[in-house]
Write an enzyme that holds these catalytic residues in place. Structure first.
Site, PDB file in Angstrom:
ATOM      1  N   THR A  60       0.786  -1.288   0.115  1.00  0.00           N
ATOM      2  CA  THR A  60       0.058   0.024  -0.096  1.00  0.00           C
ATOM      3  C   THR A  60       0.996   1.349   0.099  1.00  0.00           C
ATOM      4  O   THR A  60       2.027   1.264   0.601  1.00  0.00           O
ATOM      5  CB  THR A  60      -0.928   0.016   1.274  1.00  0.00           C
ATOM      6  OG1 THR A  60      -1.647   1.167   1.235  1.00  0.00           O
ATOM      7  CG2 THR A  60      -0.297  -0.205   2.449  1.00  0.00           C
ATOM      8  N   TYR A 101      -3.182  -1.810  10.291  1.00  0.00           N
ATOM      9  CA  TYR A 101      -3.373  -2.727   8.759  1.00  0.00           C
ATOM     10  C   TYR A 101      -2.178  -2.161   8.181  1.00  0.00           C
ATOM     11  O   TYR A 101      -1.411  -3.083   7.550  1.00  0.00           O
ATOM     12  CB  TYR A 101      -4.655  -2.265   8.149  1.00  0.00           C
ATOM     13  CG  TYR A 101      -4.508  -2.303   6.617  1.00  0.00           C
ATOM     14  CD1 TYR A 101      -4.457  -3.524   6.109  1.00  0.00           C
ATOM     15  CD2 TYR A 101      -4.567  -1.059   5.916  1.00  0.00           C
ATOM     16  CE1 TYR A 101      -4.073  -3.477   4.519  1.00  0.00           C
ATOM     17  CE2 TYR A 101      -4.203  -1.158   4.667  1.00  0.00           C
ATOM     18  CZ  TYR A 101      -4.139  -2.414   3.979  1.00  0.00           C
ATOM     19  OH  TYR A 101      -3.625  -2.278   2.661  1.00  0.00           O
ATOM     20  N   LYS A 144       1.440  -4.124   6.401  1.00  0.00           N
ATOM     21  CA  LYS A 144       2.097  -4.138   5.069  1.00  0.00           C
ATOM     22  C   LYS A 144       3.396  -3.919   5.061  1.00  0.00           C
ATOM     23  O   LYS A 144       4.186  -4.418   4.276  1.00  0.00           O
ATOM     24  CB  LYS A 144       1.483  -3.086   4.112  1.00  0.00           C
ATOM     25  CG  LYS A 144      -0.230  -3.601   3.875  1.00  0.00           C
ATOM     26  CD  LYS A 144      -0.399  -4.600   2.808  1.00  0.00           C
ATOM     27  CE  LYS A 144      -1.820  -4.771   2.626  1.00  0.00           C
ATOM     28  NZ  LYS A 144      -1.795  -6.052   1.720  1.00  0.00           N
ATOM     29  N   LEU A 181     -13.533   7.299  -2.412  1.00  0.00           N
ATOM     30  CA  LEU A 181     -14.480   7.697  -3.391  1.00  0.00           C
ATOM     31  C   LEU A 181     -15.579   6.958  -3.581  1.00  0.00           C
ATOM     32  O   LEU A 181     -16.879   7.481  -3.877  1.00  0.00           O
ATOM     33  CB  LEU A 181     -13.406   7.778  -4.680  1.00  0.00           C
ATOM     34  CG  LEU A 181     -14.226   8.160  -6.127  1.00  0.00           C
ATOM     35  CD1 LEU A 181     -14.787   9.636  -5.756  1.00  0.00           C
ATOM     36  CD2 LEU A 181     -13.207   8.206  -7.021  1.00  0.00           C
TER      37      LEU A 181
END
Ligand code: NAD
Ligand code: USQ
Length: 396
Positions: free
Chosen positions: A144, A181, A185, A239
């Site tokens: 990410t 979270y 990563k 979005l």
């Protein structure tokens, strides 16, 4: 190529499976349905109803004549996962199979521990299975952009050259993630880089921005092939959430000032990026990082774009500034490099009115399914989520 897709029942995994199958690759998917379980736990569900993985695989075969093999099981369960890798002998493994919501990881201690164990241990199993049974396989791992945080300098693609006290080295880019979270990563990235170094594995870490959109070429073949579309405050991304809020007539939920700037991309570009990485593999032993987004927007930019498009469609869209439930900078410098995938040939689908309108049209078809009570954020970064008295008895 023989491609193993982990997390193949998810928002991105299922469309990727169809996309690569349509292009002649032999595709197998793994998923333990954890994502459907989080919905049950939260009382939420995808806005767009989705068939089971087994049904979607059967429909795909009926529509295209192509087969996608589905393995239902947990990547963290090595007695399930190892034989899948050993028998399938993937040339590429695309790893989407993790708990991916920042708010979910911040609910409380139990959800933080679950997220990090599921993601980090699962990824370790992937690395060990590859090393033992498919050492030439290319791991394409979804990371990410949030691994980097929002530093006050340009964000490079994974590495930065630093001069310090007269000496110079190229080192992993500093990481300042914003949730348990996102931290998982970062831990994955370190583990992957280490395994490439010690065992000669090859890997591409795709540091992806926030994805939006509901449609891909393959989804349009048959309504029953649709992928999930989340709008709740835990799993919905910004979005997609704003588009649902516009249709529901609920004010757009901008957190704080809305100056938070992130990288974004269309779901169709996710598929193209993964394919480009797959068709252009790194050398054995190489760990590389691509920043996978096509444009940068602030949250307020997006809200205004949705408001504008809504107006053209006669939707009255209001913007609210809610107290930010997250701990993050709301006004900051942000300039991230994303040239690697462009130089491999990515042709981005940039955000425009037509795309926003087309997603709004999809959302309008499912308007009756919108549950307004799922929209406002409930998870607060500033609280541990622990009960007031130390009475927690839930086992991990
Ligand atoms: P998703 O939650 O829709 O899909 C993930 C899938 O992985 C789910 O179907 C889930 O059941 C499965 N899974 C989780 N843990 C598993 C385990 N232990 N064993 C087997 N299957 C497991 O998420 P998504 O939006 O498709 O994201 C896919 C990946 O891309 C994630 O790793 C995420 O971090 C990354 N990513 C997503 C976005 C985004 O905007 N959606 C942006 C950047 C990065
Ligand atoms: N935000 C709002 N209002 C909302 C929802 C979000 O203002 O209603 C803000 C958030 O505070 C944040 C930004 O929008 O500043 C993005 O939030 P998000 O929920 O869309 O994205 P995020 O939590 O970062 O996570 C999503 C995916 C995750 C992926 C990440 C990419 O869920 O899997 O890793 O996007 S990135 O953001 O680049 O780290």
């Amino acid at each position: 190529m023989r491609v193993l897709i982990l997390g193949g029942d998810g928002y991105l995994g299922w469309p990727t499976a169809m996309y690569l199958s349509a292009r002649g690759h032999t595709v197998a998917v793994v998923d333990n349905m954890a994502r459907r379980g989080y919905d049950n736990e939260l009382g939420a569900e995808s806005l767009i109803p989705i068939a089971s993985l087994q049904e979607r695989v059967a429909i795909w075969e009926a529509v295209t004549g192509r087969r996608i093999a589905a393995h239902i099981g947990d990547i963290c369960d090595y007695s399930f996962f190892e034989p899948v890798v050993k028998s399938f002998q993937p040339e590429a493994t695309i790893h989407y199979g993790e708990q991916r919501a920042a708010p979910y990881s911040m609910i409380d201690r139990r959800h933080a521990v679950y997220t990090q164990v599921n993601n980090v241990a699962g990824n370790l199993n992937v690395l060990y299975a590859m090393a033992d049974h498919a050492p030439d396989c290319h791991l394409i791992k979804l990371g990410t952009m949030g691994e980097y945080g929002t530093p006050n300098i340009d964000i490079e693609e994974g590495f930065i050259t630093i001069s310090h006290k007269g000496r110079t080295d190229t080192l992993p880019y500093p990481k300042q993630p914003g949730s348990m979270y996102h931290l998982s990563k970062v831990h994955d990235s370190h583990n992957i880089q280490f395994c490439c170094r010690i065992w000669g594995l090859r890997a591409t870490d795709l540091n992806q921005g926030v994805v939006y959109g509901a449609d891909t070429e393959e989804i349009r073949l048959d309504e029953r092939l649709r992928t999930r579309f989340d709008y709740d405050a835990v799993f919905g991304t910004v979005l997609n959430r704003f588009l649902v809020q516009a249709v529901a007539g609920v004010p757009l939920t901008v957190y704080g000032q809305g100056g938070q700037t992130r990288g974004f991309l269309d779901i169709r570009d996710t598929l193209a990026c993964v394919e480009l990485a797959m068709l252009n593999p790194p050398q054995g032993g190489e760990y590389r990082v691509f920043n996978q987004f096509t444009e940068q927007f602030s949250v307020l930019d997006l809200a205004k774009a949705v408001q504008e498009t809504g107006r053209a469609l006669d939707l009255e869209v209001r913007i609210d500034h809610l107290p930010n439930p997250r701990v993050e900078k709301e006004a900051h410098y942000y300039n991230a490099v994303n040239t690697s995938l462009l130089s491999l040939g990515l042709q981005p689908h940039f955000l425009n009115d037509t795309l926003l309108e087309s997603v709004i049209h999809v959302v309008q078809r499912y308007k009756g399914q919108i549950k307004p009570h799922l929209i406002l954020p409930q998870v607060n970064w500033r609280e541990t989520g622990s009960p007031p008295v130390a009475s927690e008895t839930t086992a991990d």
